[in-house]
Write a protein that holds these residues in place. Structure first.
Motif, PDB file in Angstrom:
ATOM      1  N   TRP A  36      -1.997   5.885  -3.314  1.00 52.78           N
ATOM      2  CA  TRP A  36      -1.594   7.249  -2.977  1.00 52.78           C
ATOM      3  C   TRP A  36      -2.428   8.269  -3.718  1.00 52.78           C
ATOM      4  N   ASN A  37      -2.789   7.924  -4.952  1.00 52.71           N
ATOM      5  CA  ASN A  37      -3.678   8.825  -5.685  1.00 52.71           C
ATOM      6  C   ASN A  37      -5.001   8.992  -4.932  1.00 52.71           C
ATOM      7  N   SER A  38      -5.559   7.863  -4.432  1.00 48.37           N
ATOM      8  CA  SER A  38      -6.844   7.959  -3.737  1.00 48.37           C
ATOM      9  C   SER A  38      -6.702   8.771  -2.447  1.00 48.37           C
ATOM     10  N   VAL A  39      -5.544   8.636  -1.784  1.00 48.09           N
ATOM     11  CA  VAL A  39      -5.303   9.439  -0.578  1.00 48.09           C
ATOM     12  C   VAL A  39      -5.297  10.920  -0.937  1.00 48.09           C
TER      13      VAL A  39
ATOM     14  N   TYR B 155     -11.849   3.342  -3.744  1.00 51.91           N
ATOM     15  CA  TYR B 155     -10.740   2.431  -4.028  1.00 51.91           C
ATOM     16  C   TYR B 155     -10.823   1.208  -3.136  1.00 51.91           C
ATOM     17  N   LEU B 156     -11.196   1.429  -1.880  1.00 49.57           N
ATOM     18  CA  LEU B 156     -11.381   0.316  -0.954  1.00 49.57           C
ATOM     19  C   LEU B 156     -12.440  -0.648  -1.492  1.00 49.57           C
TER      20      LEU B 156
ATOM     21  N   MET C 207       0.824  -1.199   0.000  1.00 48.37           N
ATOM     22  CA  MET C 207       0.000   0.000   0.000  1.00 48.37           C
ATOM     23  C   MET C 207       0.863   1.256   0.000  1.00 48.37           C
ATOM     24  N   PHE C 208       1.821   1.283   0.912  1.00 46.98           N
ATOM     25  CA  PHE C 208       2.579   2.510   1.117  1.00 46.98           C
ATOM     26  C   PHE C 208       3.718   2.701   0.123  1.00 46.98           C
ATOM     27  N   THR C 209       4.255   1.594  -0.410  1.00 46.01           N
ATOM     28  CA  THR C 209       5.447   1.764  -1.236  1.00 46.01           C
ATOM     29  C   THR C 209       5.246   1.454  -2.711  1.00 46.01           C
ATOM     30  N   GLN C 210       4.241   0.619  -3.040  1.00 49.64           N
ATOM     31  CA  GLN C 210       4.155   0.224  -4.443  1.00 49.64           C
ATOM     32  C   GLN C 210       2.880   0.639  -5.154  1.00 49.64           C
ATOM     33  N   ASP C 211       1.864   0.965  -4.377  1.00 49.12           N
ATOM     34  CA  ASP C 211       0.564   1.154  -5.002  1.00 49.12           C
ATOM     35  C   ASP C 211       0.322   2.628  -5.331  1.00 49.12           C
ATOM     36  N   ASP C 212       0.525   3.005  -6.588  1.00 47.63           N
ATOM     37  CA  ASP C 212       0.319   4.400  -6.984  1.00 47.63           C
ATOM     38  C   ASP C 212      -1.145   4.814  -6.888  1.00 47.63           C
ATOM     39  N   ARG C 213      -2.033   3.865  -7.211  1.00 45.60           N
ATOM     40  CA  ARG C 213      -3.459   4.206  -7.150  1.00 45.60           C
ATOM     41  C   ARG C 213      -3.877   4.479  -5.710  1.00 45.60           C
TER      42      ARG C 213
ATOM     43  N   ALA D 283     -19.318  10.415  -5.501  1.00 43.92           N
ATOM     44  CA  ALA D 283     -18.162  10.164  -6.361  1.00 43.92           C
ATOM     45  C   ALA D 283     -18.361   8.897  -7.186  1.00 43.92           C
ATOM     46  N   PHE D 284     -19.017   7.906  -6.583  1.00 41.18           N
ATOM     47  CA  PHE D 284     -19.252   6.656  -7.309  1.00 41.18           C
ATOM     48  C   PHE D 284     -20.133   6.891  -8.525  1.00 41.18           C
ATOM     49  N   VAL D 285     -21.242   7.576  -8.324  1.00 42.05           N
ATOM     50  CA  VAL D 285     -22.192   7.769  -9.416  1.00 42.05           C
ATOM     51  C   VAL D 285     -21.653   8.765 -10.442  1.00 42.05           C
ATOM     52  N   ILE D 286     -21.119   9.892  -9.953  1.00 45.01           N
ATOM     53  CA  ILE D 286     -20.619  10.903 -10.885  1.00 45.01           C
ATOM     54  C   ILE D 286     -19.447  10.354 -11.692  1.00 45.01           C
ATOM     55  N   GLY D 287     -18.617   9.550 -11.059  1.00 49.05           N
ATOM     56  CA  GLY D 287     -17.482   8.963 -11.754  1.00 49.05           C
ATOM     57  C   GLY D 287     -17.812   7.660 -12.459  1.00 49.05           C
ATOM     58  N   SER D 288     -19.078   7.431 -12.778  1.00 50.73           N
ATOM     59  CA  SER D 288     -19.541   6.231 -13.486  1.00 50.73           C
ATOM     60  C   SER D 288     -19.064   4.939 -12.825  1.00 50.73           C
ATOM     61  N   GLY D 289     -18.967   4.935 -11.509  1.00 54.32           N
ATOM     62  CA  GLY D 289     -18.599   3.713 -10.796  1.00 54.32           C
ATOM     63  C   GLY D 289     -17.122   3.394 -10.838  1.00 54.32           C
ATOM     64  N   ARG D 290     -16.335   4.202 -11.569  1.00 46.73           N
ATOM     65  CA  ARG D 290     -14.922   3.878 -11.704  1.00 46.73           C
ATOM     66  C   ARG D 290     -14.029   4.872 -10.966  1.00 46.73           C
ATOM     67  N   GLY D 291     -14.596   5.969 -10.538  1.00 47.66           N
ATOM     68  CA  GLY D 291     -13.767   6.976  -9.883  1.00 47.66           C
ATOM     69  C   GLY D 291     -13.363   8.081 -10.825  1.00 47.66           C
ATOM     70  N   GLY D 292     -14.157   8.271 -11.865  1.00 47.17           N
ATOM     71  CA  GLY D 292     -13.928   9.404 -12.765  1.00 47.17           C
ATOM     72  C   GLY D 292     -12.831   9.147 -13.770  1.00 47.17           C
ATOM     73  N   PRO D 293     -12.636  10.094 -14.707  1.00 52.22           N
ATOM     74  CA  PRO D 293     -11.583   9.930 -15.718  1.00 52.22           C
ATOM     75  C   PRO D 293     -10.199   9.888 -15.073  1.00 52.22           C
ATOM     76  N   SER D 294      -9.383   8.970 -15.488  1.00 51.09           N
ATOM     77  CA  SER D 294      -8.048   8.680 -14.933  1.00 51.09           C
ATOM     78  C   SER D 294      -7.994   8.802 -13.417  1.00 51.09           C
ATOM     79  N   ASP D 295      -8.960   8.170 -12.744  1.00 49.20           N
ATOM     80  CA  ASP D 295      -8.980   8.092 -11.283  1.00 49.20           C
ATOM     81  C   ASP D 295      -9.025   9.459 -10.604  1.00 49.20           C
ATOM     82  N   SER D 296      -9.473  10.479 -11.324  1.00 47.67           N
ATOM     83  CA  SER D 296      -9.406  11.831 -10.752  1.00 47.67           C
ATOM     84  C   SER D 296     -10.396  12.039  -9.614  1.00 47.67           C
ATOM     85  N   ALA D 297     -11.439  11.209  -9.537  1.00 50.09           N
ATOM     86  CA  ALA D 297     -12.385  11.335  -8.428  1.00 50.09           C
ATOM     87  C   ALA D 297     -12.438  10.041  -7.625  1.00 50.09           C
TER      88      ALA D 297
END
Lengths: 295, 323
Positions: free
Chosen positions: B91-94, B275-276, B83-89, B255-269
């Motif tokens: 840190w993005n979600s944080v 993410y959990l 989580m802390f060292t390898q997962d870019d997504r 965020a779920f609904v506005i981001g179409s269930g995926r978290g928005g374009p390129s994980d921006s939302a």
């Protein structure tokens, strides 16, 4: 600004009164304008649900040029294989059972914590208060595993059962506060008249708890009705879908052209909340201001 | 919160009725204690089986690799390391969640306080207005309103057309990484009614003499706000701040609904809880998701404690100290 009005108006002469009236009118105009801006998305939703397909996006006016109810008839005809009534009924069932569960279990727990003396009360009460702040996510996955082992995934049980065990500590706390405010003489005289704790609760405390029960019921209903996360996790068969799920699935399945029916369904999903709001707004707003309940 | 609870538990232990030495407590008291536990049993069952048990279980799962079908495999700190060292997504979600909380909470509270001040007048219709401003707090959590948001901020949406009047052409905000989170933030701010109602209750408590005294001393409206109103409502402000921050960290549906269930374009939302959810219920990485949940709990606890600590410096309790 508010400060000026908060000071009691001194004896007003004619000119001053006129000044005040102009100010009052301006105030009403400003506040009404704000309300309208704030309510615009909702008004827009309602109006869009009555617009034909070619108007939904092109016509930004709040009144449709050619009003139609076809969006609604399409939704009642069936969404993802089931009439919208089915989803409506599912939502109603889940929310209704949640209300019964929350009211009974939280009133009981509130009575015990607020009134009865027993061993271990202090630590248990402290724990109950602490769980108010607990993020749901920490218990989410093991709860899911439990319900999966009980073969209850894809039923309404995981959404309803926890409410019968007073897991929403906020409402327990609300009840405790209310019970503490009730005069002790009432249940003491009930005890003298020979009522045991149970009859005291049922015939004396519970009727007096009415305002807290109403507040709990309304908020439980609205929160459960709106709840998306748990329903998303636990329900996966379309016949079991609640309205929010059906809406989301519908949006995922259909193309851009189906905005009209989507809005019609959205309106239907908001109708019960609107009705509750109109009927109980006093309780809702007072509930928030006295106990800090969140809407 | 914990401090209050602890203080209370101490106070109540002092008056705890049944001392050990007393061999036979009075019959009635014993009966009552029994009845208390019978009445409390639903809560006790819920607290142990649906709260404490699952909490411990998820703490255990945080150190395992578990896909819901095979037995959990102990992996030590591996989930946290990843989580802390390898997962870019991750840190993005944080980062997305921090941005969301840091922007939406202050603006929401500012709007709440502003409108509360506007409504804090003994005028006709304030009750109606109060309810009207509160309504979005009830509606905003629904999928319906999130869908409306997606249309309003989408291509050819009302917001786009409105900005067009001023020569600003952004296009569909929900589909652009730069703006997607902004629309989710706007939805959060729209629901300022609940903290507003709490502010209003606080404003009602400010004694009128203070304003009168300040006015006599020649303080104008602005001065009176900063020297009287604001200090007097800092306890309410603290309460709202804690509640809103905790809520912001757990925000999901919008965020779920506005981001179409995926978290928005390129994980921006892609909020933390989104993410959990993806890790847990799309990828079935229950161990990883549990680890994420516990990090969330710890962070929320730390922030709450820090806020209460800092409150000694900026929260003013009338009736204490300088009065």
């Amino acid at each position: 600004m508010s400060v000026q009005a908060a000071t009691p108006a001194p004896s007003v002469t004619g000119t001053e009164r006129r000044g005040l009236t102009v100010r009052t009118v301006l105030w009403h105009v400003a506040v009404t304008a704000l309300v309208l801006v704030l309510m615009y998305p909702v008004l827009w939703l309602v109006s869009s649900s009555f617009k034909p397909a070619d108007e939904v996006l092109s016509n930004l006016a709040l009144l449709p040029d050619h009003g139609t109810t076809s969006n609604y008839s399409q939704v009642f005809g069936g969404v993802a294989g089931y009439s919208v009534w089915q989803y409506f009924g599912n939502s109603l069932l889940v929310s209704g059972l949640a209300v019964i569960g929350n009211v009974l279990s939280c009133a009981l727990a509130g009575y015990v914590f607020g009134r009865l003396k027993f061993r271990g009360r202090g630590p248990l009460f402290a724990f109950m208060i602490a769980t108010i702040m607990l993020p749901h996510h920490v218990v989410l996955i093991p709860q899911y595993i439990i319900f999966q082992k009980l073969d209850m995934v894809n039923t309404f049980w995981p959404l309803v059962l926890p409410k019968f065990f007073a897991t929403e500590a906020f409402f327990v706390f609300l009840m405790v506060q209310f019970v503490r405010g009730l005069p002790k003489e009432l249940d003491e005289s009930a005890t003298i008249d020979g009522c045991g704790p149970f009859r005291t609760f049922w015939y004396v405390i519970l009727p007096l708890l009415r305002p807290a029960v109403i507040t709990t019921s309304i908020f439980t209903f609205i929160w459960t009705w709106n709840d998306f996360f748990s329903q998303l996790i636990y329900l996966n068969d379309p016949s079991k879908f609640t309205l929010p799920l059906a809406l989301q699935i519908y949006v995922d399945q259909t193309s851009q052209s189906a905005f009209g029916p989507m809005f019609a369904m959205s309106v239907l999903a908001l109708v019960p909340i609107g009705l509750f709001f109109v009927a109980f707004q006093r309780f809702l707003v007072d509930g928030v201001s006295t106990s800090g309940l969140k809407g | 919160m914990p401090t209050i609870a602890q203080a209370r538990s101490k106070g109540e232990r002092a008056e705890a009725p049944v001392p050990e030495a007393q061999a036979r407590p009075p019959r009635r008291r014993r009966q009552r204690s029994g009845a208390a536990y019978v009445f409390l049993s639903p809560w006790l069952i819920g607290a142990s089986l649906l709260t404490v048990g699952p909490m411990l279980a998820s703490l255990y799962l945080a150190f395992t690799d578990y896909d819901l079908f095979n037995t959990p495999r102990w992996v030590g700190l591996q989930n946290f390391e990843r989580m802390f060292t390898q997962d870019d997504r991750y840190w993005n979600s944080v980062w997305v969640t921090l941005k969301f909380a840091l922007v939406s909470v202050p603006l929401k509270l500012a709007a709440a306080l502003g409108v509360a001040l506007l409504l804090n007048k003994p005028r006709r219709g304030t009750g109606f207005y109060r309810s009207a401003f509160y309504a979005p707090s009830l509606l905003g959590a629904s999928v319906s309103v999130a869908l409306v948001w997606r249309s309003l901020f989408g291509s050819n949406g009302v917001v786009d057309d409105f900005l067009g009047i001023f020569g600003i052409h952004i296009g569909s905000m929900v589909d652009q990484p730069r703006y997607a989170l902004l629309t989710v933030i706007a939805l959060a701010i729209w629901q300022f009614g609940a903290p507003m109602v709490i502010f209003l209750a606080g404003l009602k408590q400010v004694p009128n003499e203070l304003y009168e005294a300040a006015a006599l001393d020649g303080a104008g409206p602005v001065r009176r706000f900063f020297s009287v109103t604001l200090p007097m409502i800092t306890p309410v402000l603290l309460f709202n701040l804690v509640l809103e921050i905790i809520q912001a960290f757990q925000s999901f549906t919008g965020a779920f609904v506005i981001g179409s269930g995926r978290g928005g374009p390129s994980d921006s939302a892609l909020l933390y809880t989104l993410y959990l959810y993806q890790r847990g219920f799309n990828n079935f990485e229950m161990g990883y998701a549990s680890a994420m949940a516990w990090v969330l709990l710890v962070v929320i606890a730390i922030i709450t404690v820090l806020l209460f600590r800092s409150s000694r410096k900026w929260v003013f309790y009338a009736g204490e100290g300088t009065r």
